[in-house]
Write a protein that holds these residues in place. Sequence first.
Motif: not given
Lengths: 460, 294
Positions: A263, A341-342, A344-348, A350-352, A355-356, A360, A364
Amino acid sequence: MHTSTLIIVLLGLMSLAYYLGRKRSLNLVSGRVRDLHSLPSYYGLHTALWCGIPAILLLVLWISFEGSVVTGLVVDSLPQETQALPPERLNLVLNDIRNLATGDIVSTAVDENLQSAADHYARLQGISQLAMFAAALSLAILAGYFAHRSITRHQRARNRVEKAINFFLLSSSTLAIFTTIGIVLSVLFESIRFFQQIPVTEFIFGLEWSPQTAIRADQVGSSGVFGAIPLFAGTFLITLIAMVVAVPIGLLSAIYMADYAGRHFRSLAKPVLEVLAGIPTVVYGFFAALTVAPFFRDLGASMGLGVSSESALAAGVVMGIMIIPFVSSLSDDVINAVPQAMRDGSYGLGATRSETIRQVIIPAALPGIVGGVLLAVSRAIGETMIVVMAAGLSANLTANPLEAVTTVTVQIVTLLVGDQEFDSAKTLAAFALALVLFVITLALNMIALHIVRKYREQYE
Amino acid sequence: MDDVINQDGTVARELKTGTDAEVDMQSTNESQSRGTVGDIYVDDPRMTCRNVNVYYGDKQAIFDIDLDIGKNQVISMIGPSGCGKSTFLRCLNRMNDTIDVCKVTGQIKMDGQDIYDGALDVVPLRASVGMVFQKPNPFPKSIYDNIAYGPRIHGLSDDKQHLDEIVETSLKKAGLWEEVKDRLDQPGTGLSGGQQQRLCIARAIAVSPEVILMDEPCSALDPIATAKIEELIDELRENYTIAIVTHSMQQAARVSQRTAYFHLGKLIEVGETDQIFTAPKHRLTEDYITGRFG
């Protein structure tokens, strides 16, 4: 007295009307505001609007027709042989009359006829002015009086004022639209005049640009060739260089700002990046011409390359720097618009982070990024100051970024700088160039906005 | 603890000011540490959480939670909004790491390995503890690529054929294969809400996790889609350990074997689902499941 005095008087009357209308509404219900249909200020506004608007409308109409009516009357009083003159000559005479009446310099010797016409003109104008004052003021007072009289407890003042506001807003927005249409039409008609002298095909497909037209037959160096290809090629080359600089840097910095930066860094770096957007283009221009271009020239010389001191490279690079904040803030917006949400889905899974982002976020956000880049391109195409100073004037048809090239905007500037006759092909060429430029940027903007809008719908 | 205790030993209700959860001091007969009623232990735990606290900046969201999550069991977490059940769930695969201000203390072990150990890489952890979110969040890619995403980033498949197999088995396990097998190249976002959520479950399964966390997986779905997902959860229990956060008590009763009740960041009561819903021991639990608040 002058028209501006009248307007000030009218404004004074309007404030008086506001005060009186408000007071009357309050008196009607002896101060109990809840018994009124609208708030007292609406009754005041309603009265003031009635007092002001009809008078101002009358004023506008009067001023727009005053000139032709007075002129017509003066022409009627002129001697027969003057009235029979062809329109251009008659206009000259009328100009002299006007100048004489206002005390300006007159082009011919002042004879008796002219003097009496001028006196007549001045007298008519005086009458018209007085009549206008009387009519406007009495209309204001009359309308204000009736509006004031018409106030009742149940009068729907609020709704009427809202309607008036609605109308004001509507007319302001249509004004901008009509101005744009006016500019487009004027460019279009002047271009048509140009294309009557120079064939369209020669303009669009010609490979040589040398707009010096001969005024006398024996002039040298005045070829008058209007082939726009070199200009558009130069514009394209510089825009390409600018994009090569701006898109990667802008995009990568947007990605960093949106997904990596803490931040603290973001709150510091974002405003700084936006300062770049606030620098006037003329500053970028001399930065390009005095710092960057010589730097590239010296660098080229040290590597054995011949870089001209005004090069497409210097102009393009500086323009790219100018556009970085544009690209980065637009990309930042679209990257942030990709729902959490995108991520989160990717991190969830295990993507770094990278990669996300690569697999993703960027796919998008791609339509939005493309839209932003297209907007940046149309900005680069229309940019003038930097290229005027740093790119050069010679219309070379080349793909070598180390040479001087010229752009459409630069040529428009040079065509119209200095004393010009406004009906030569040379000046009219500016309008034709402007038309093509306008069509290109408009098309780019429309495509870009279409893409951006389509992208927005995807998540909403 | 600054609970106000009345003379008869019950806790005075201060729900409005409640910065702390009330703890019923009477029912200590079965409770273990830190005031949780019921049995926090299981015989065969997949994950063990001890003394877990979560802070968002200065604000503490979760207080001293001890809980075991048993192998091949469904544990549901219920409680009123803002009680910290989702936050706790997100601790289990370190999803809270993505929030800057969030800090987790305590110990969470998976198969004996501390998942908050500095040496542990979060990438394999998240592969073995998958997550399904409240709103279906398929990537804007094809159905195939949605499923293949996880196996690709973890390098789980050697060739295209193997990847095809993973995609097929994952979709079959998620009960979606029959519906989508002819349109694997269509975008995942074009499916219906319930299908999208099963796609997300299939996506989580594709990296062969041991635990699947579900954060209100049916709250955005219609009853028929919900029934399908619940059926699916029941089937998945054979191979996976599942922790599900839900607002629907019927759902908790239908799908789970154990239920944990959270209130204002504390774990109030945990036990066999039947017992929680038929004979809750703590009055807060009873009030919640009988619909008196929440």
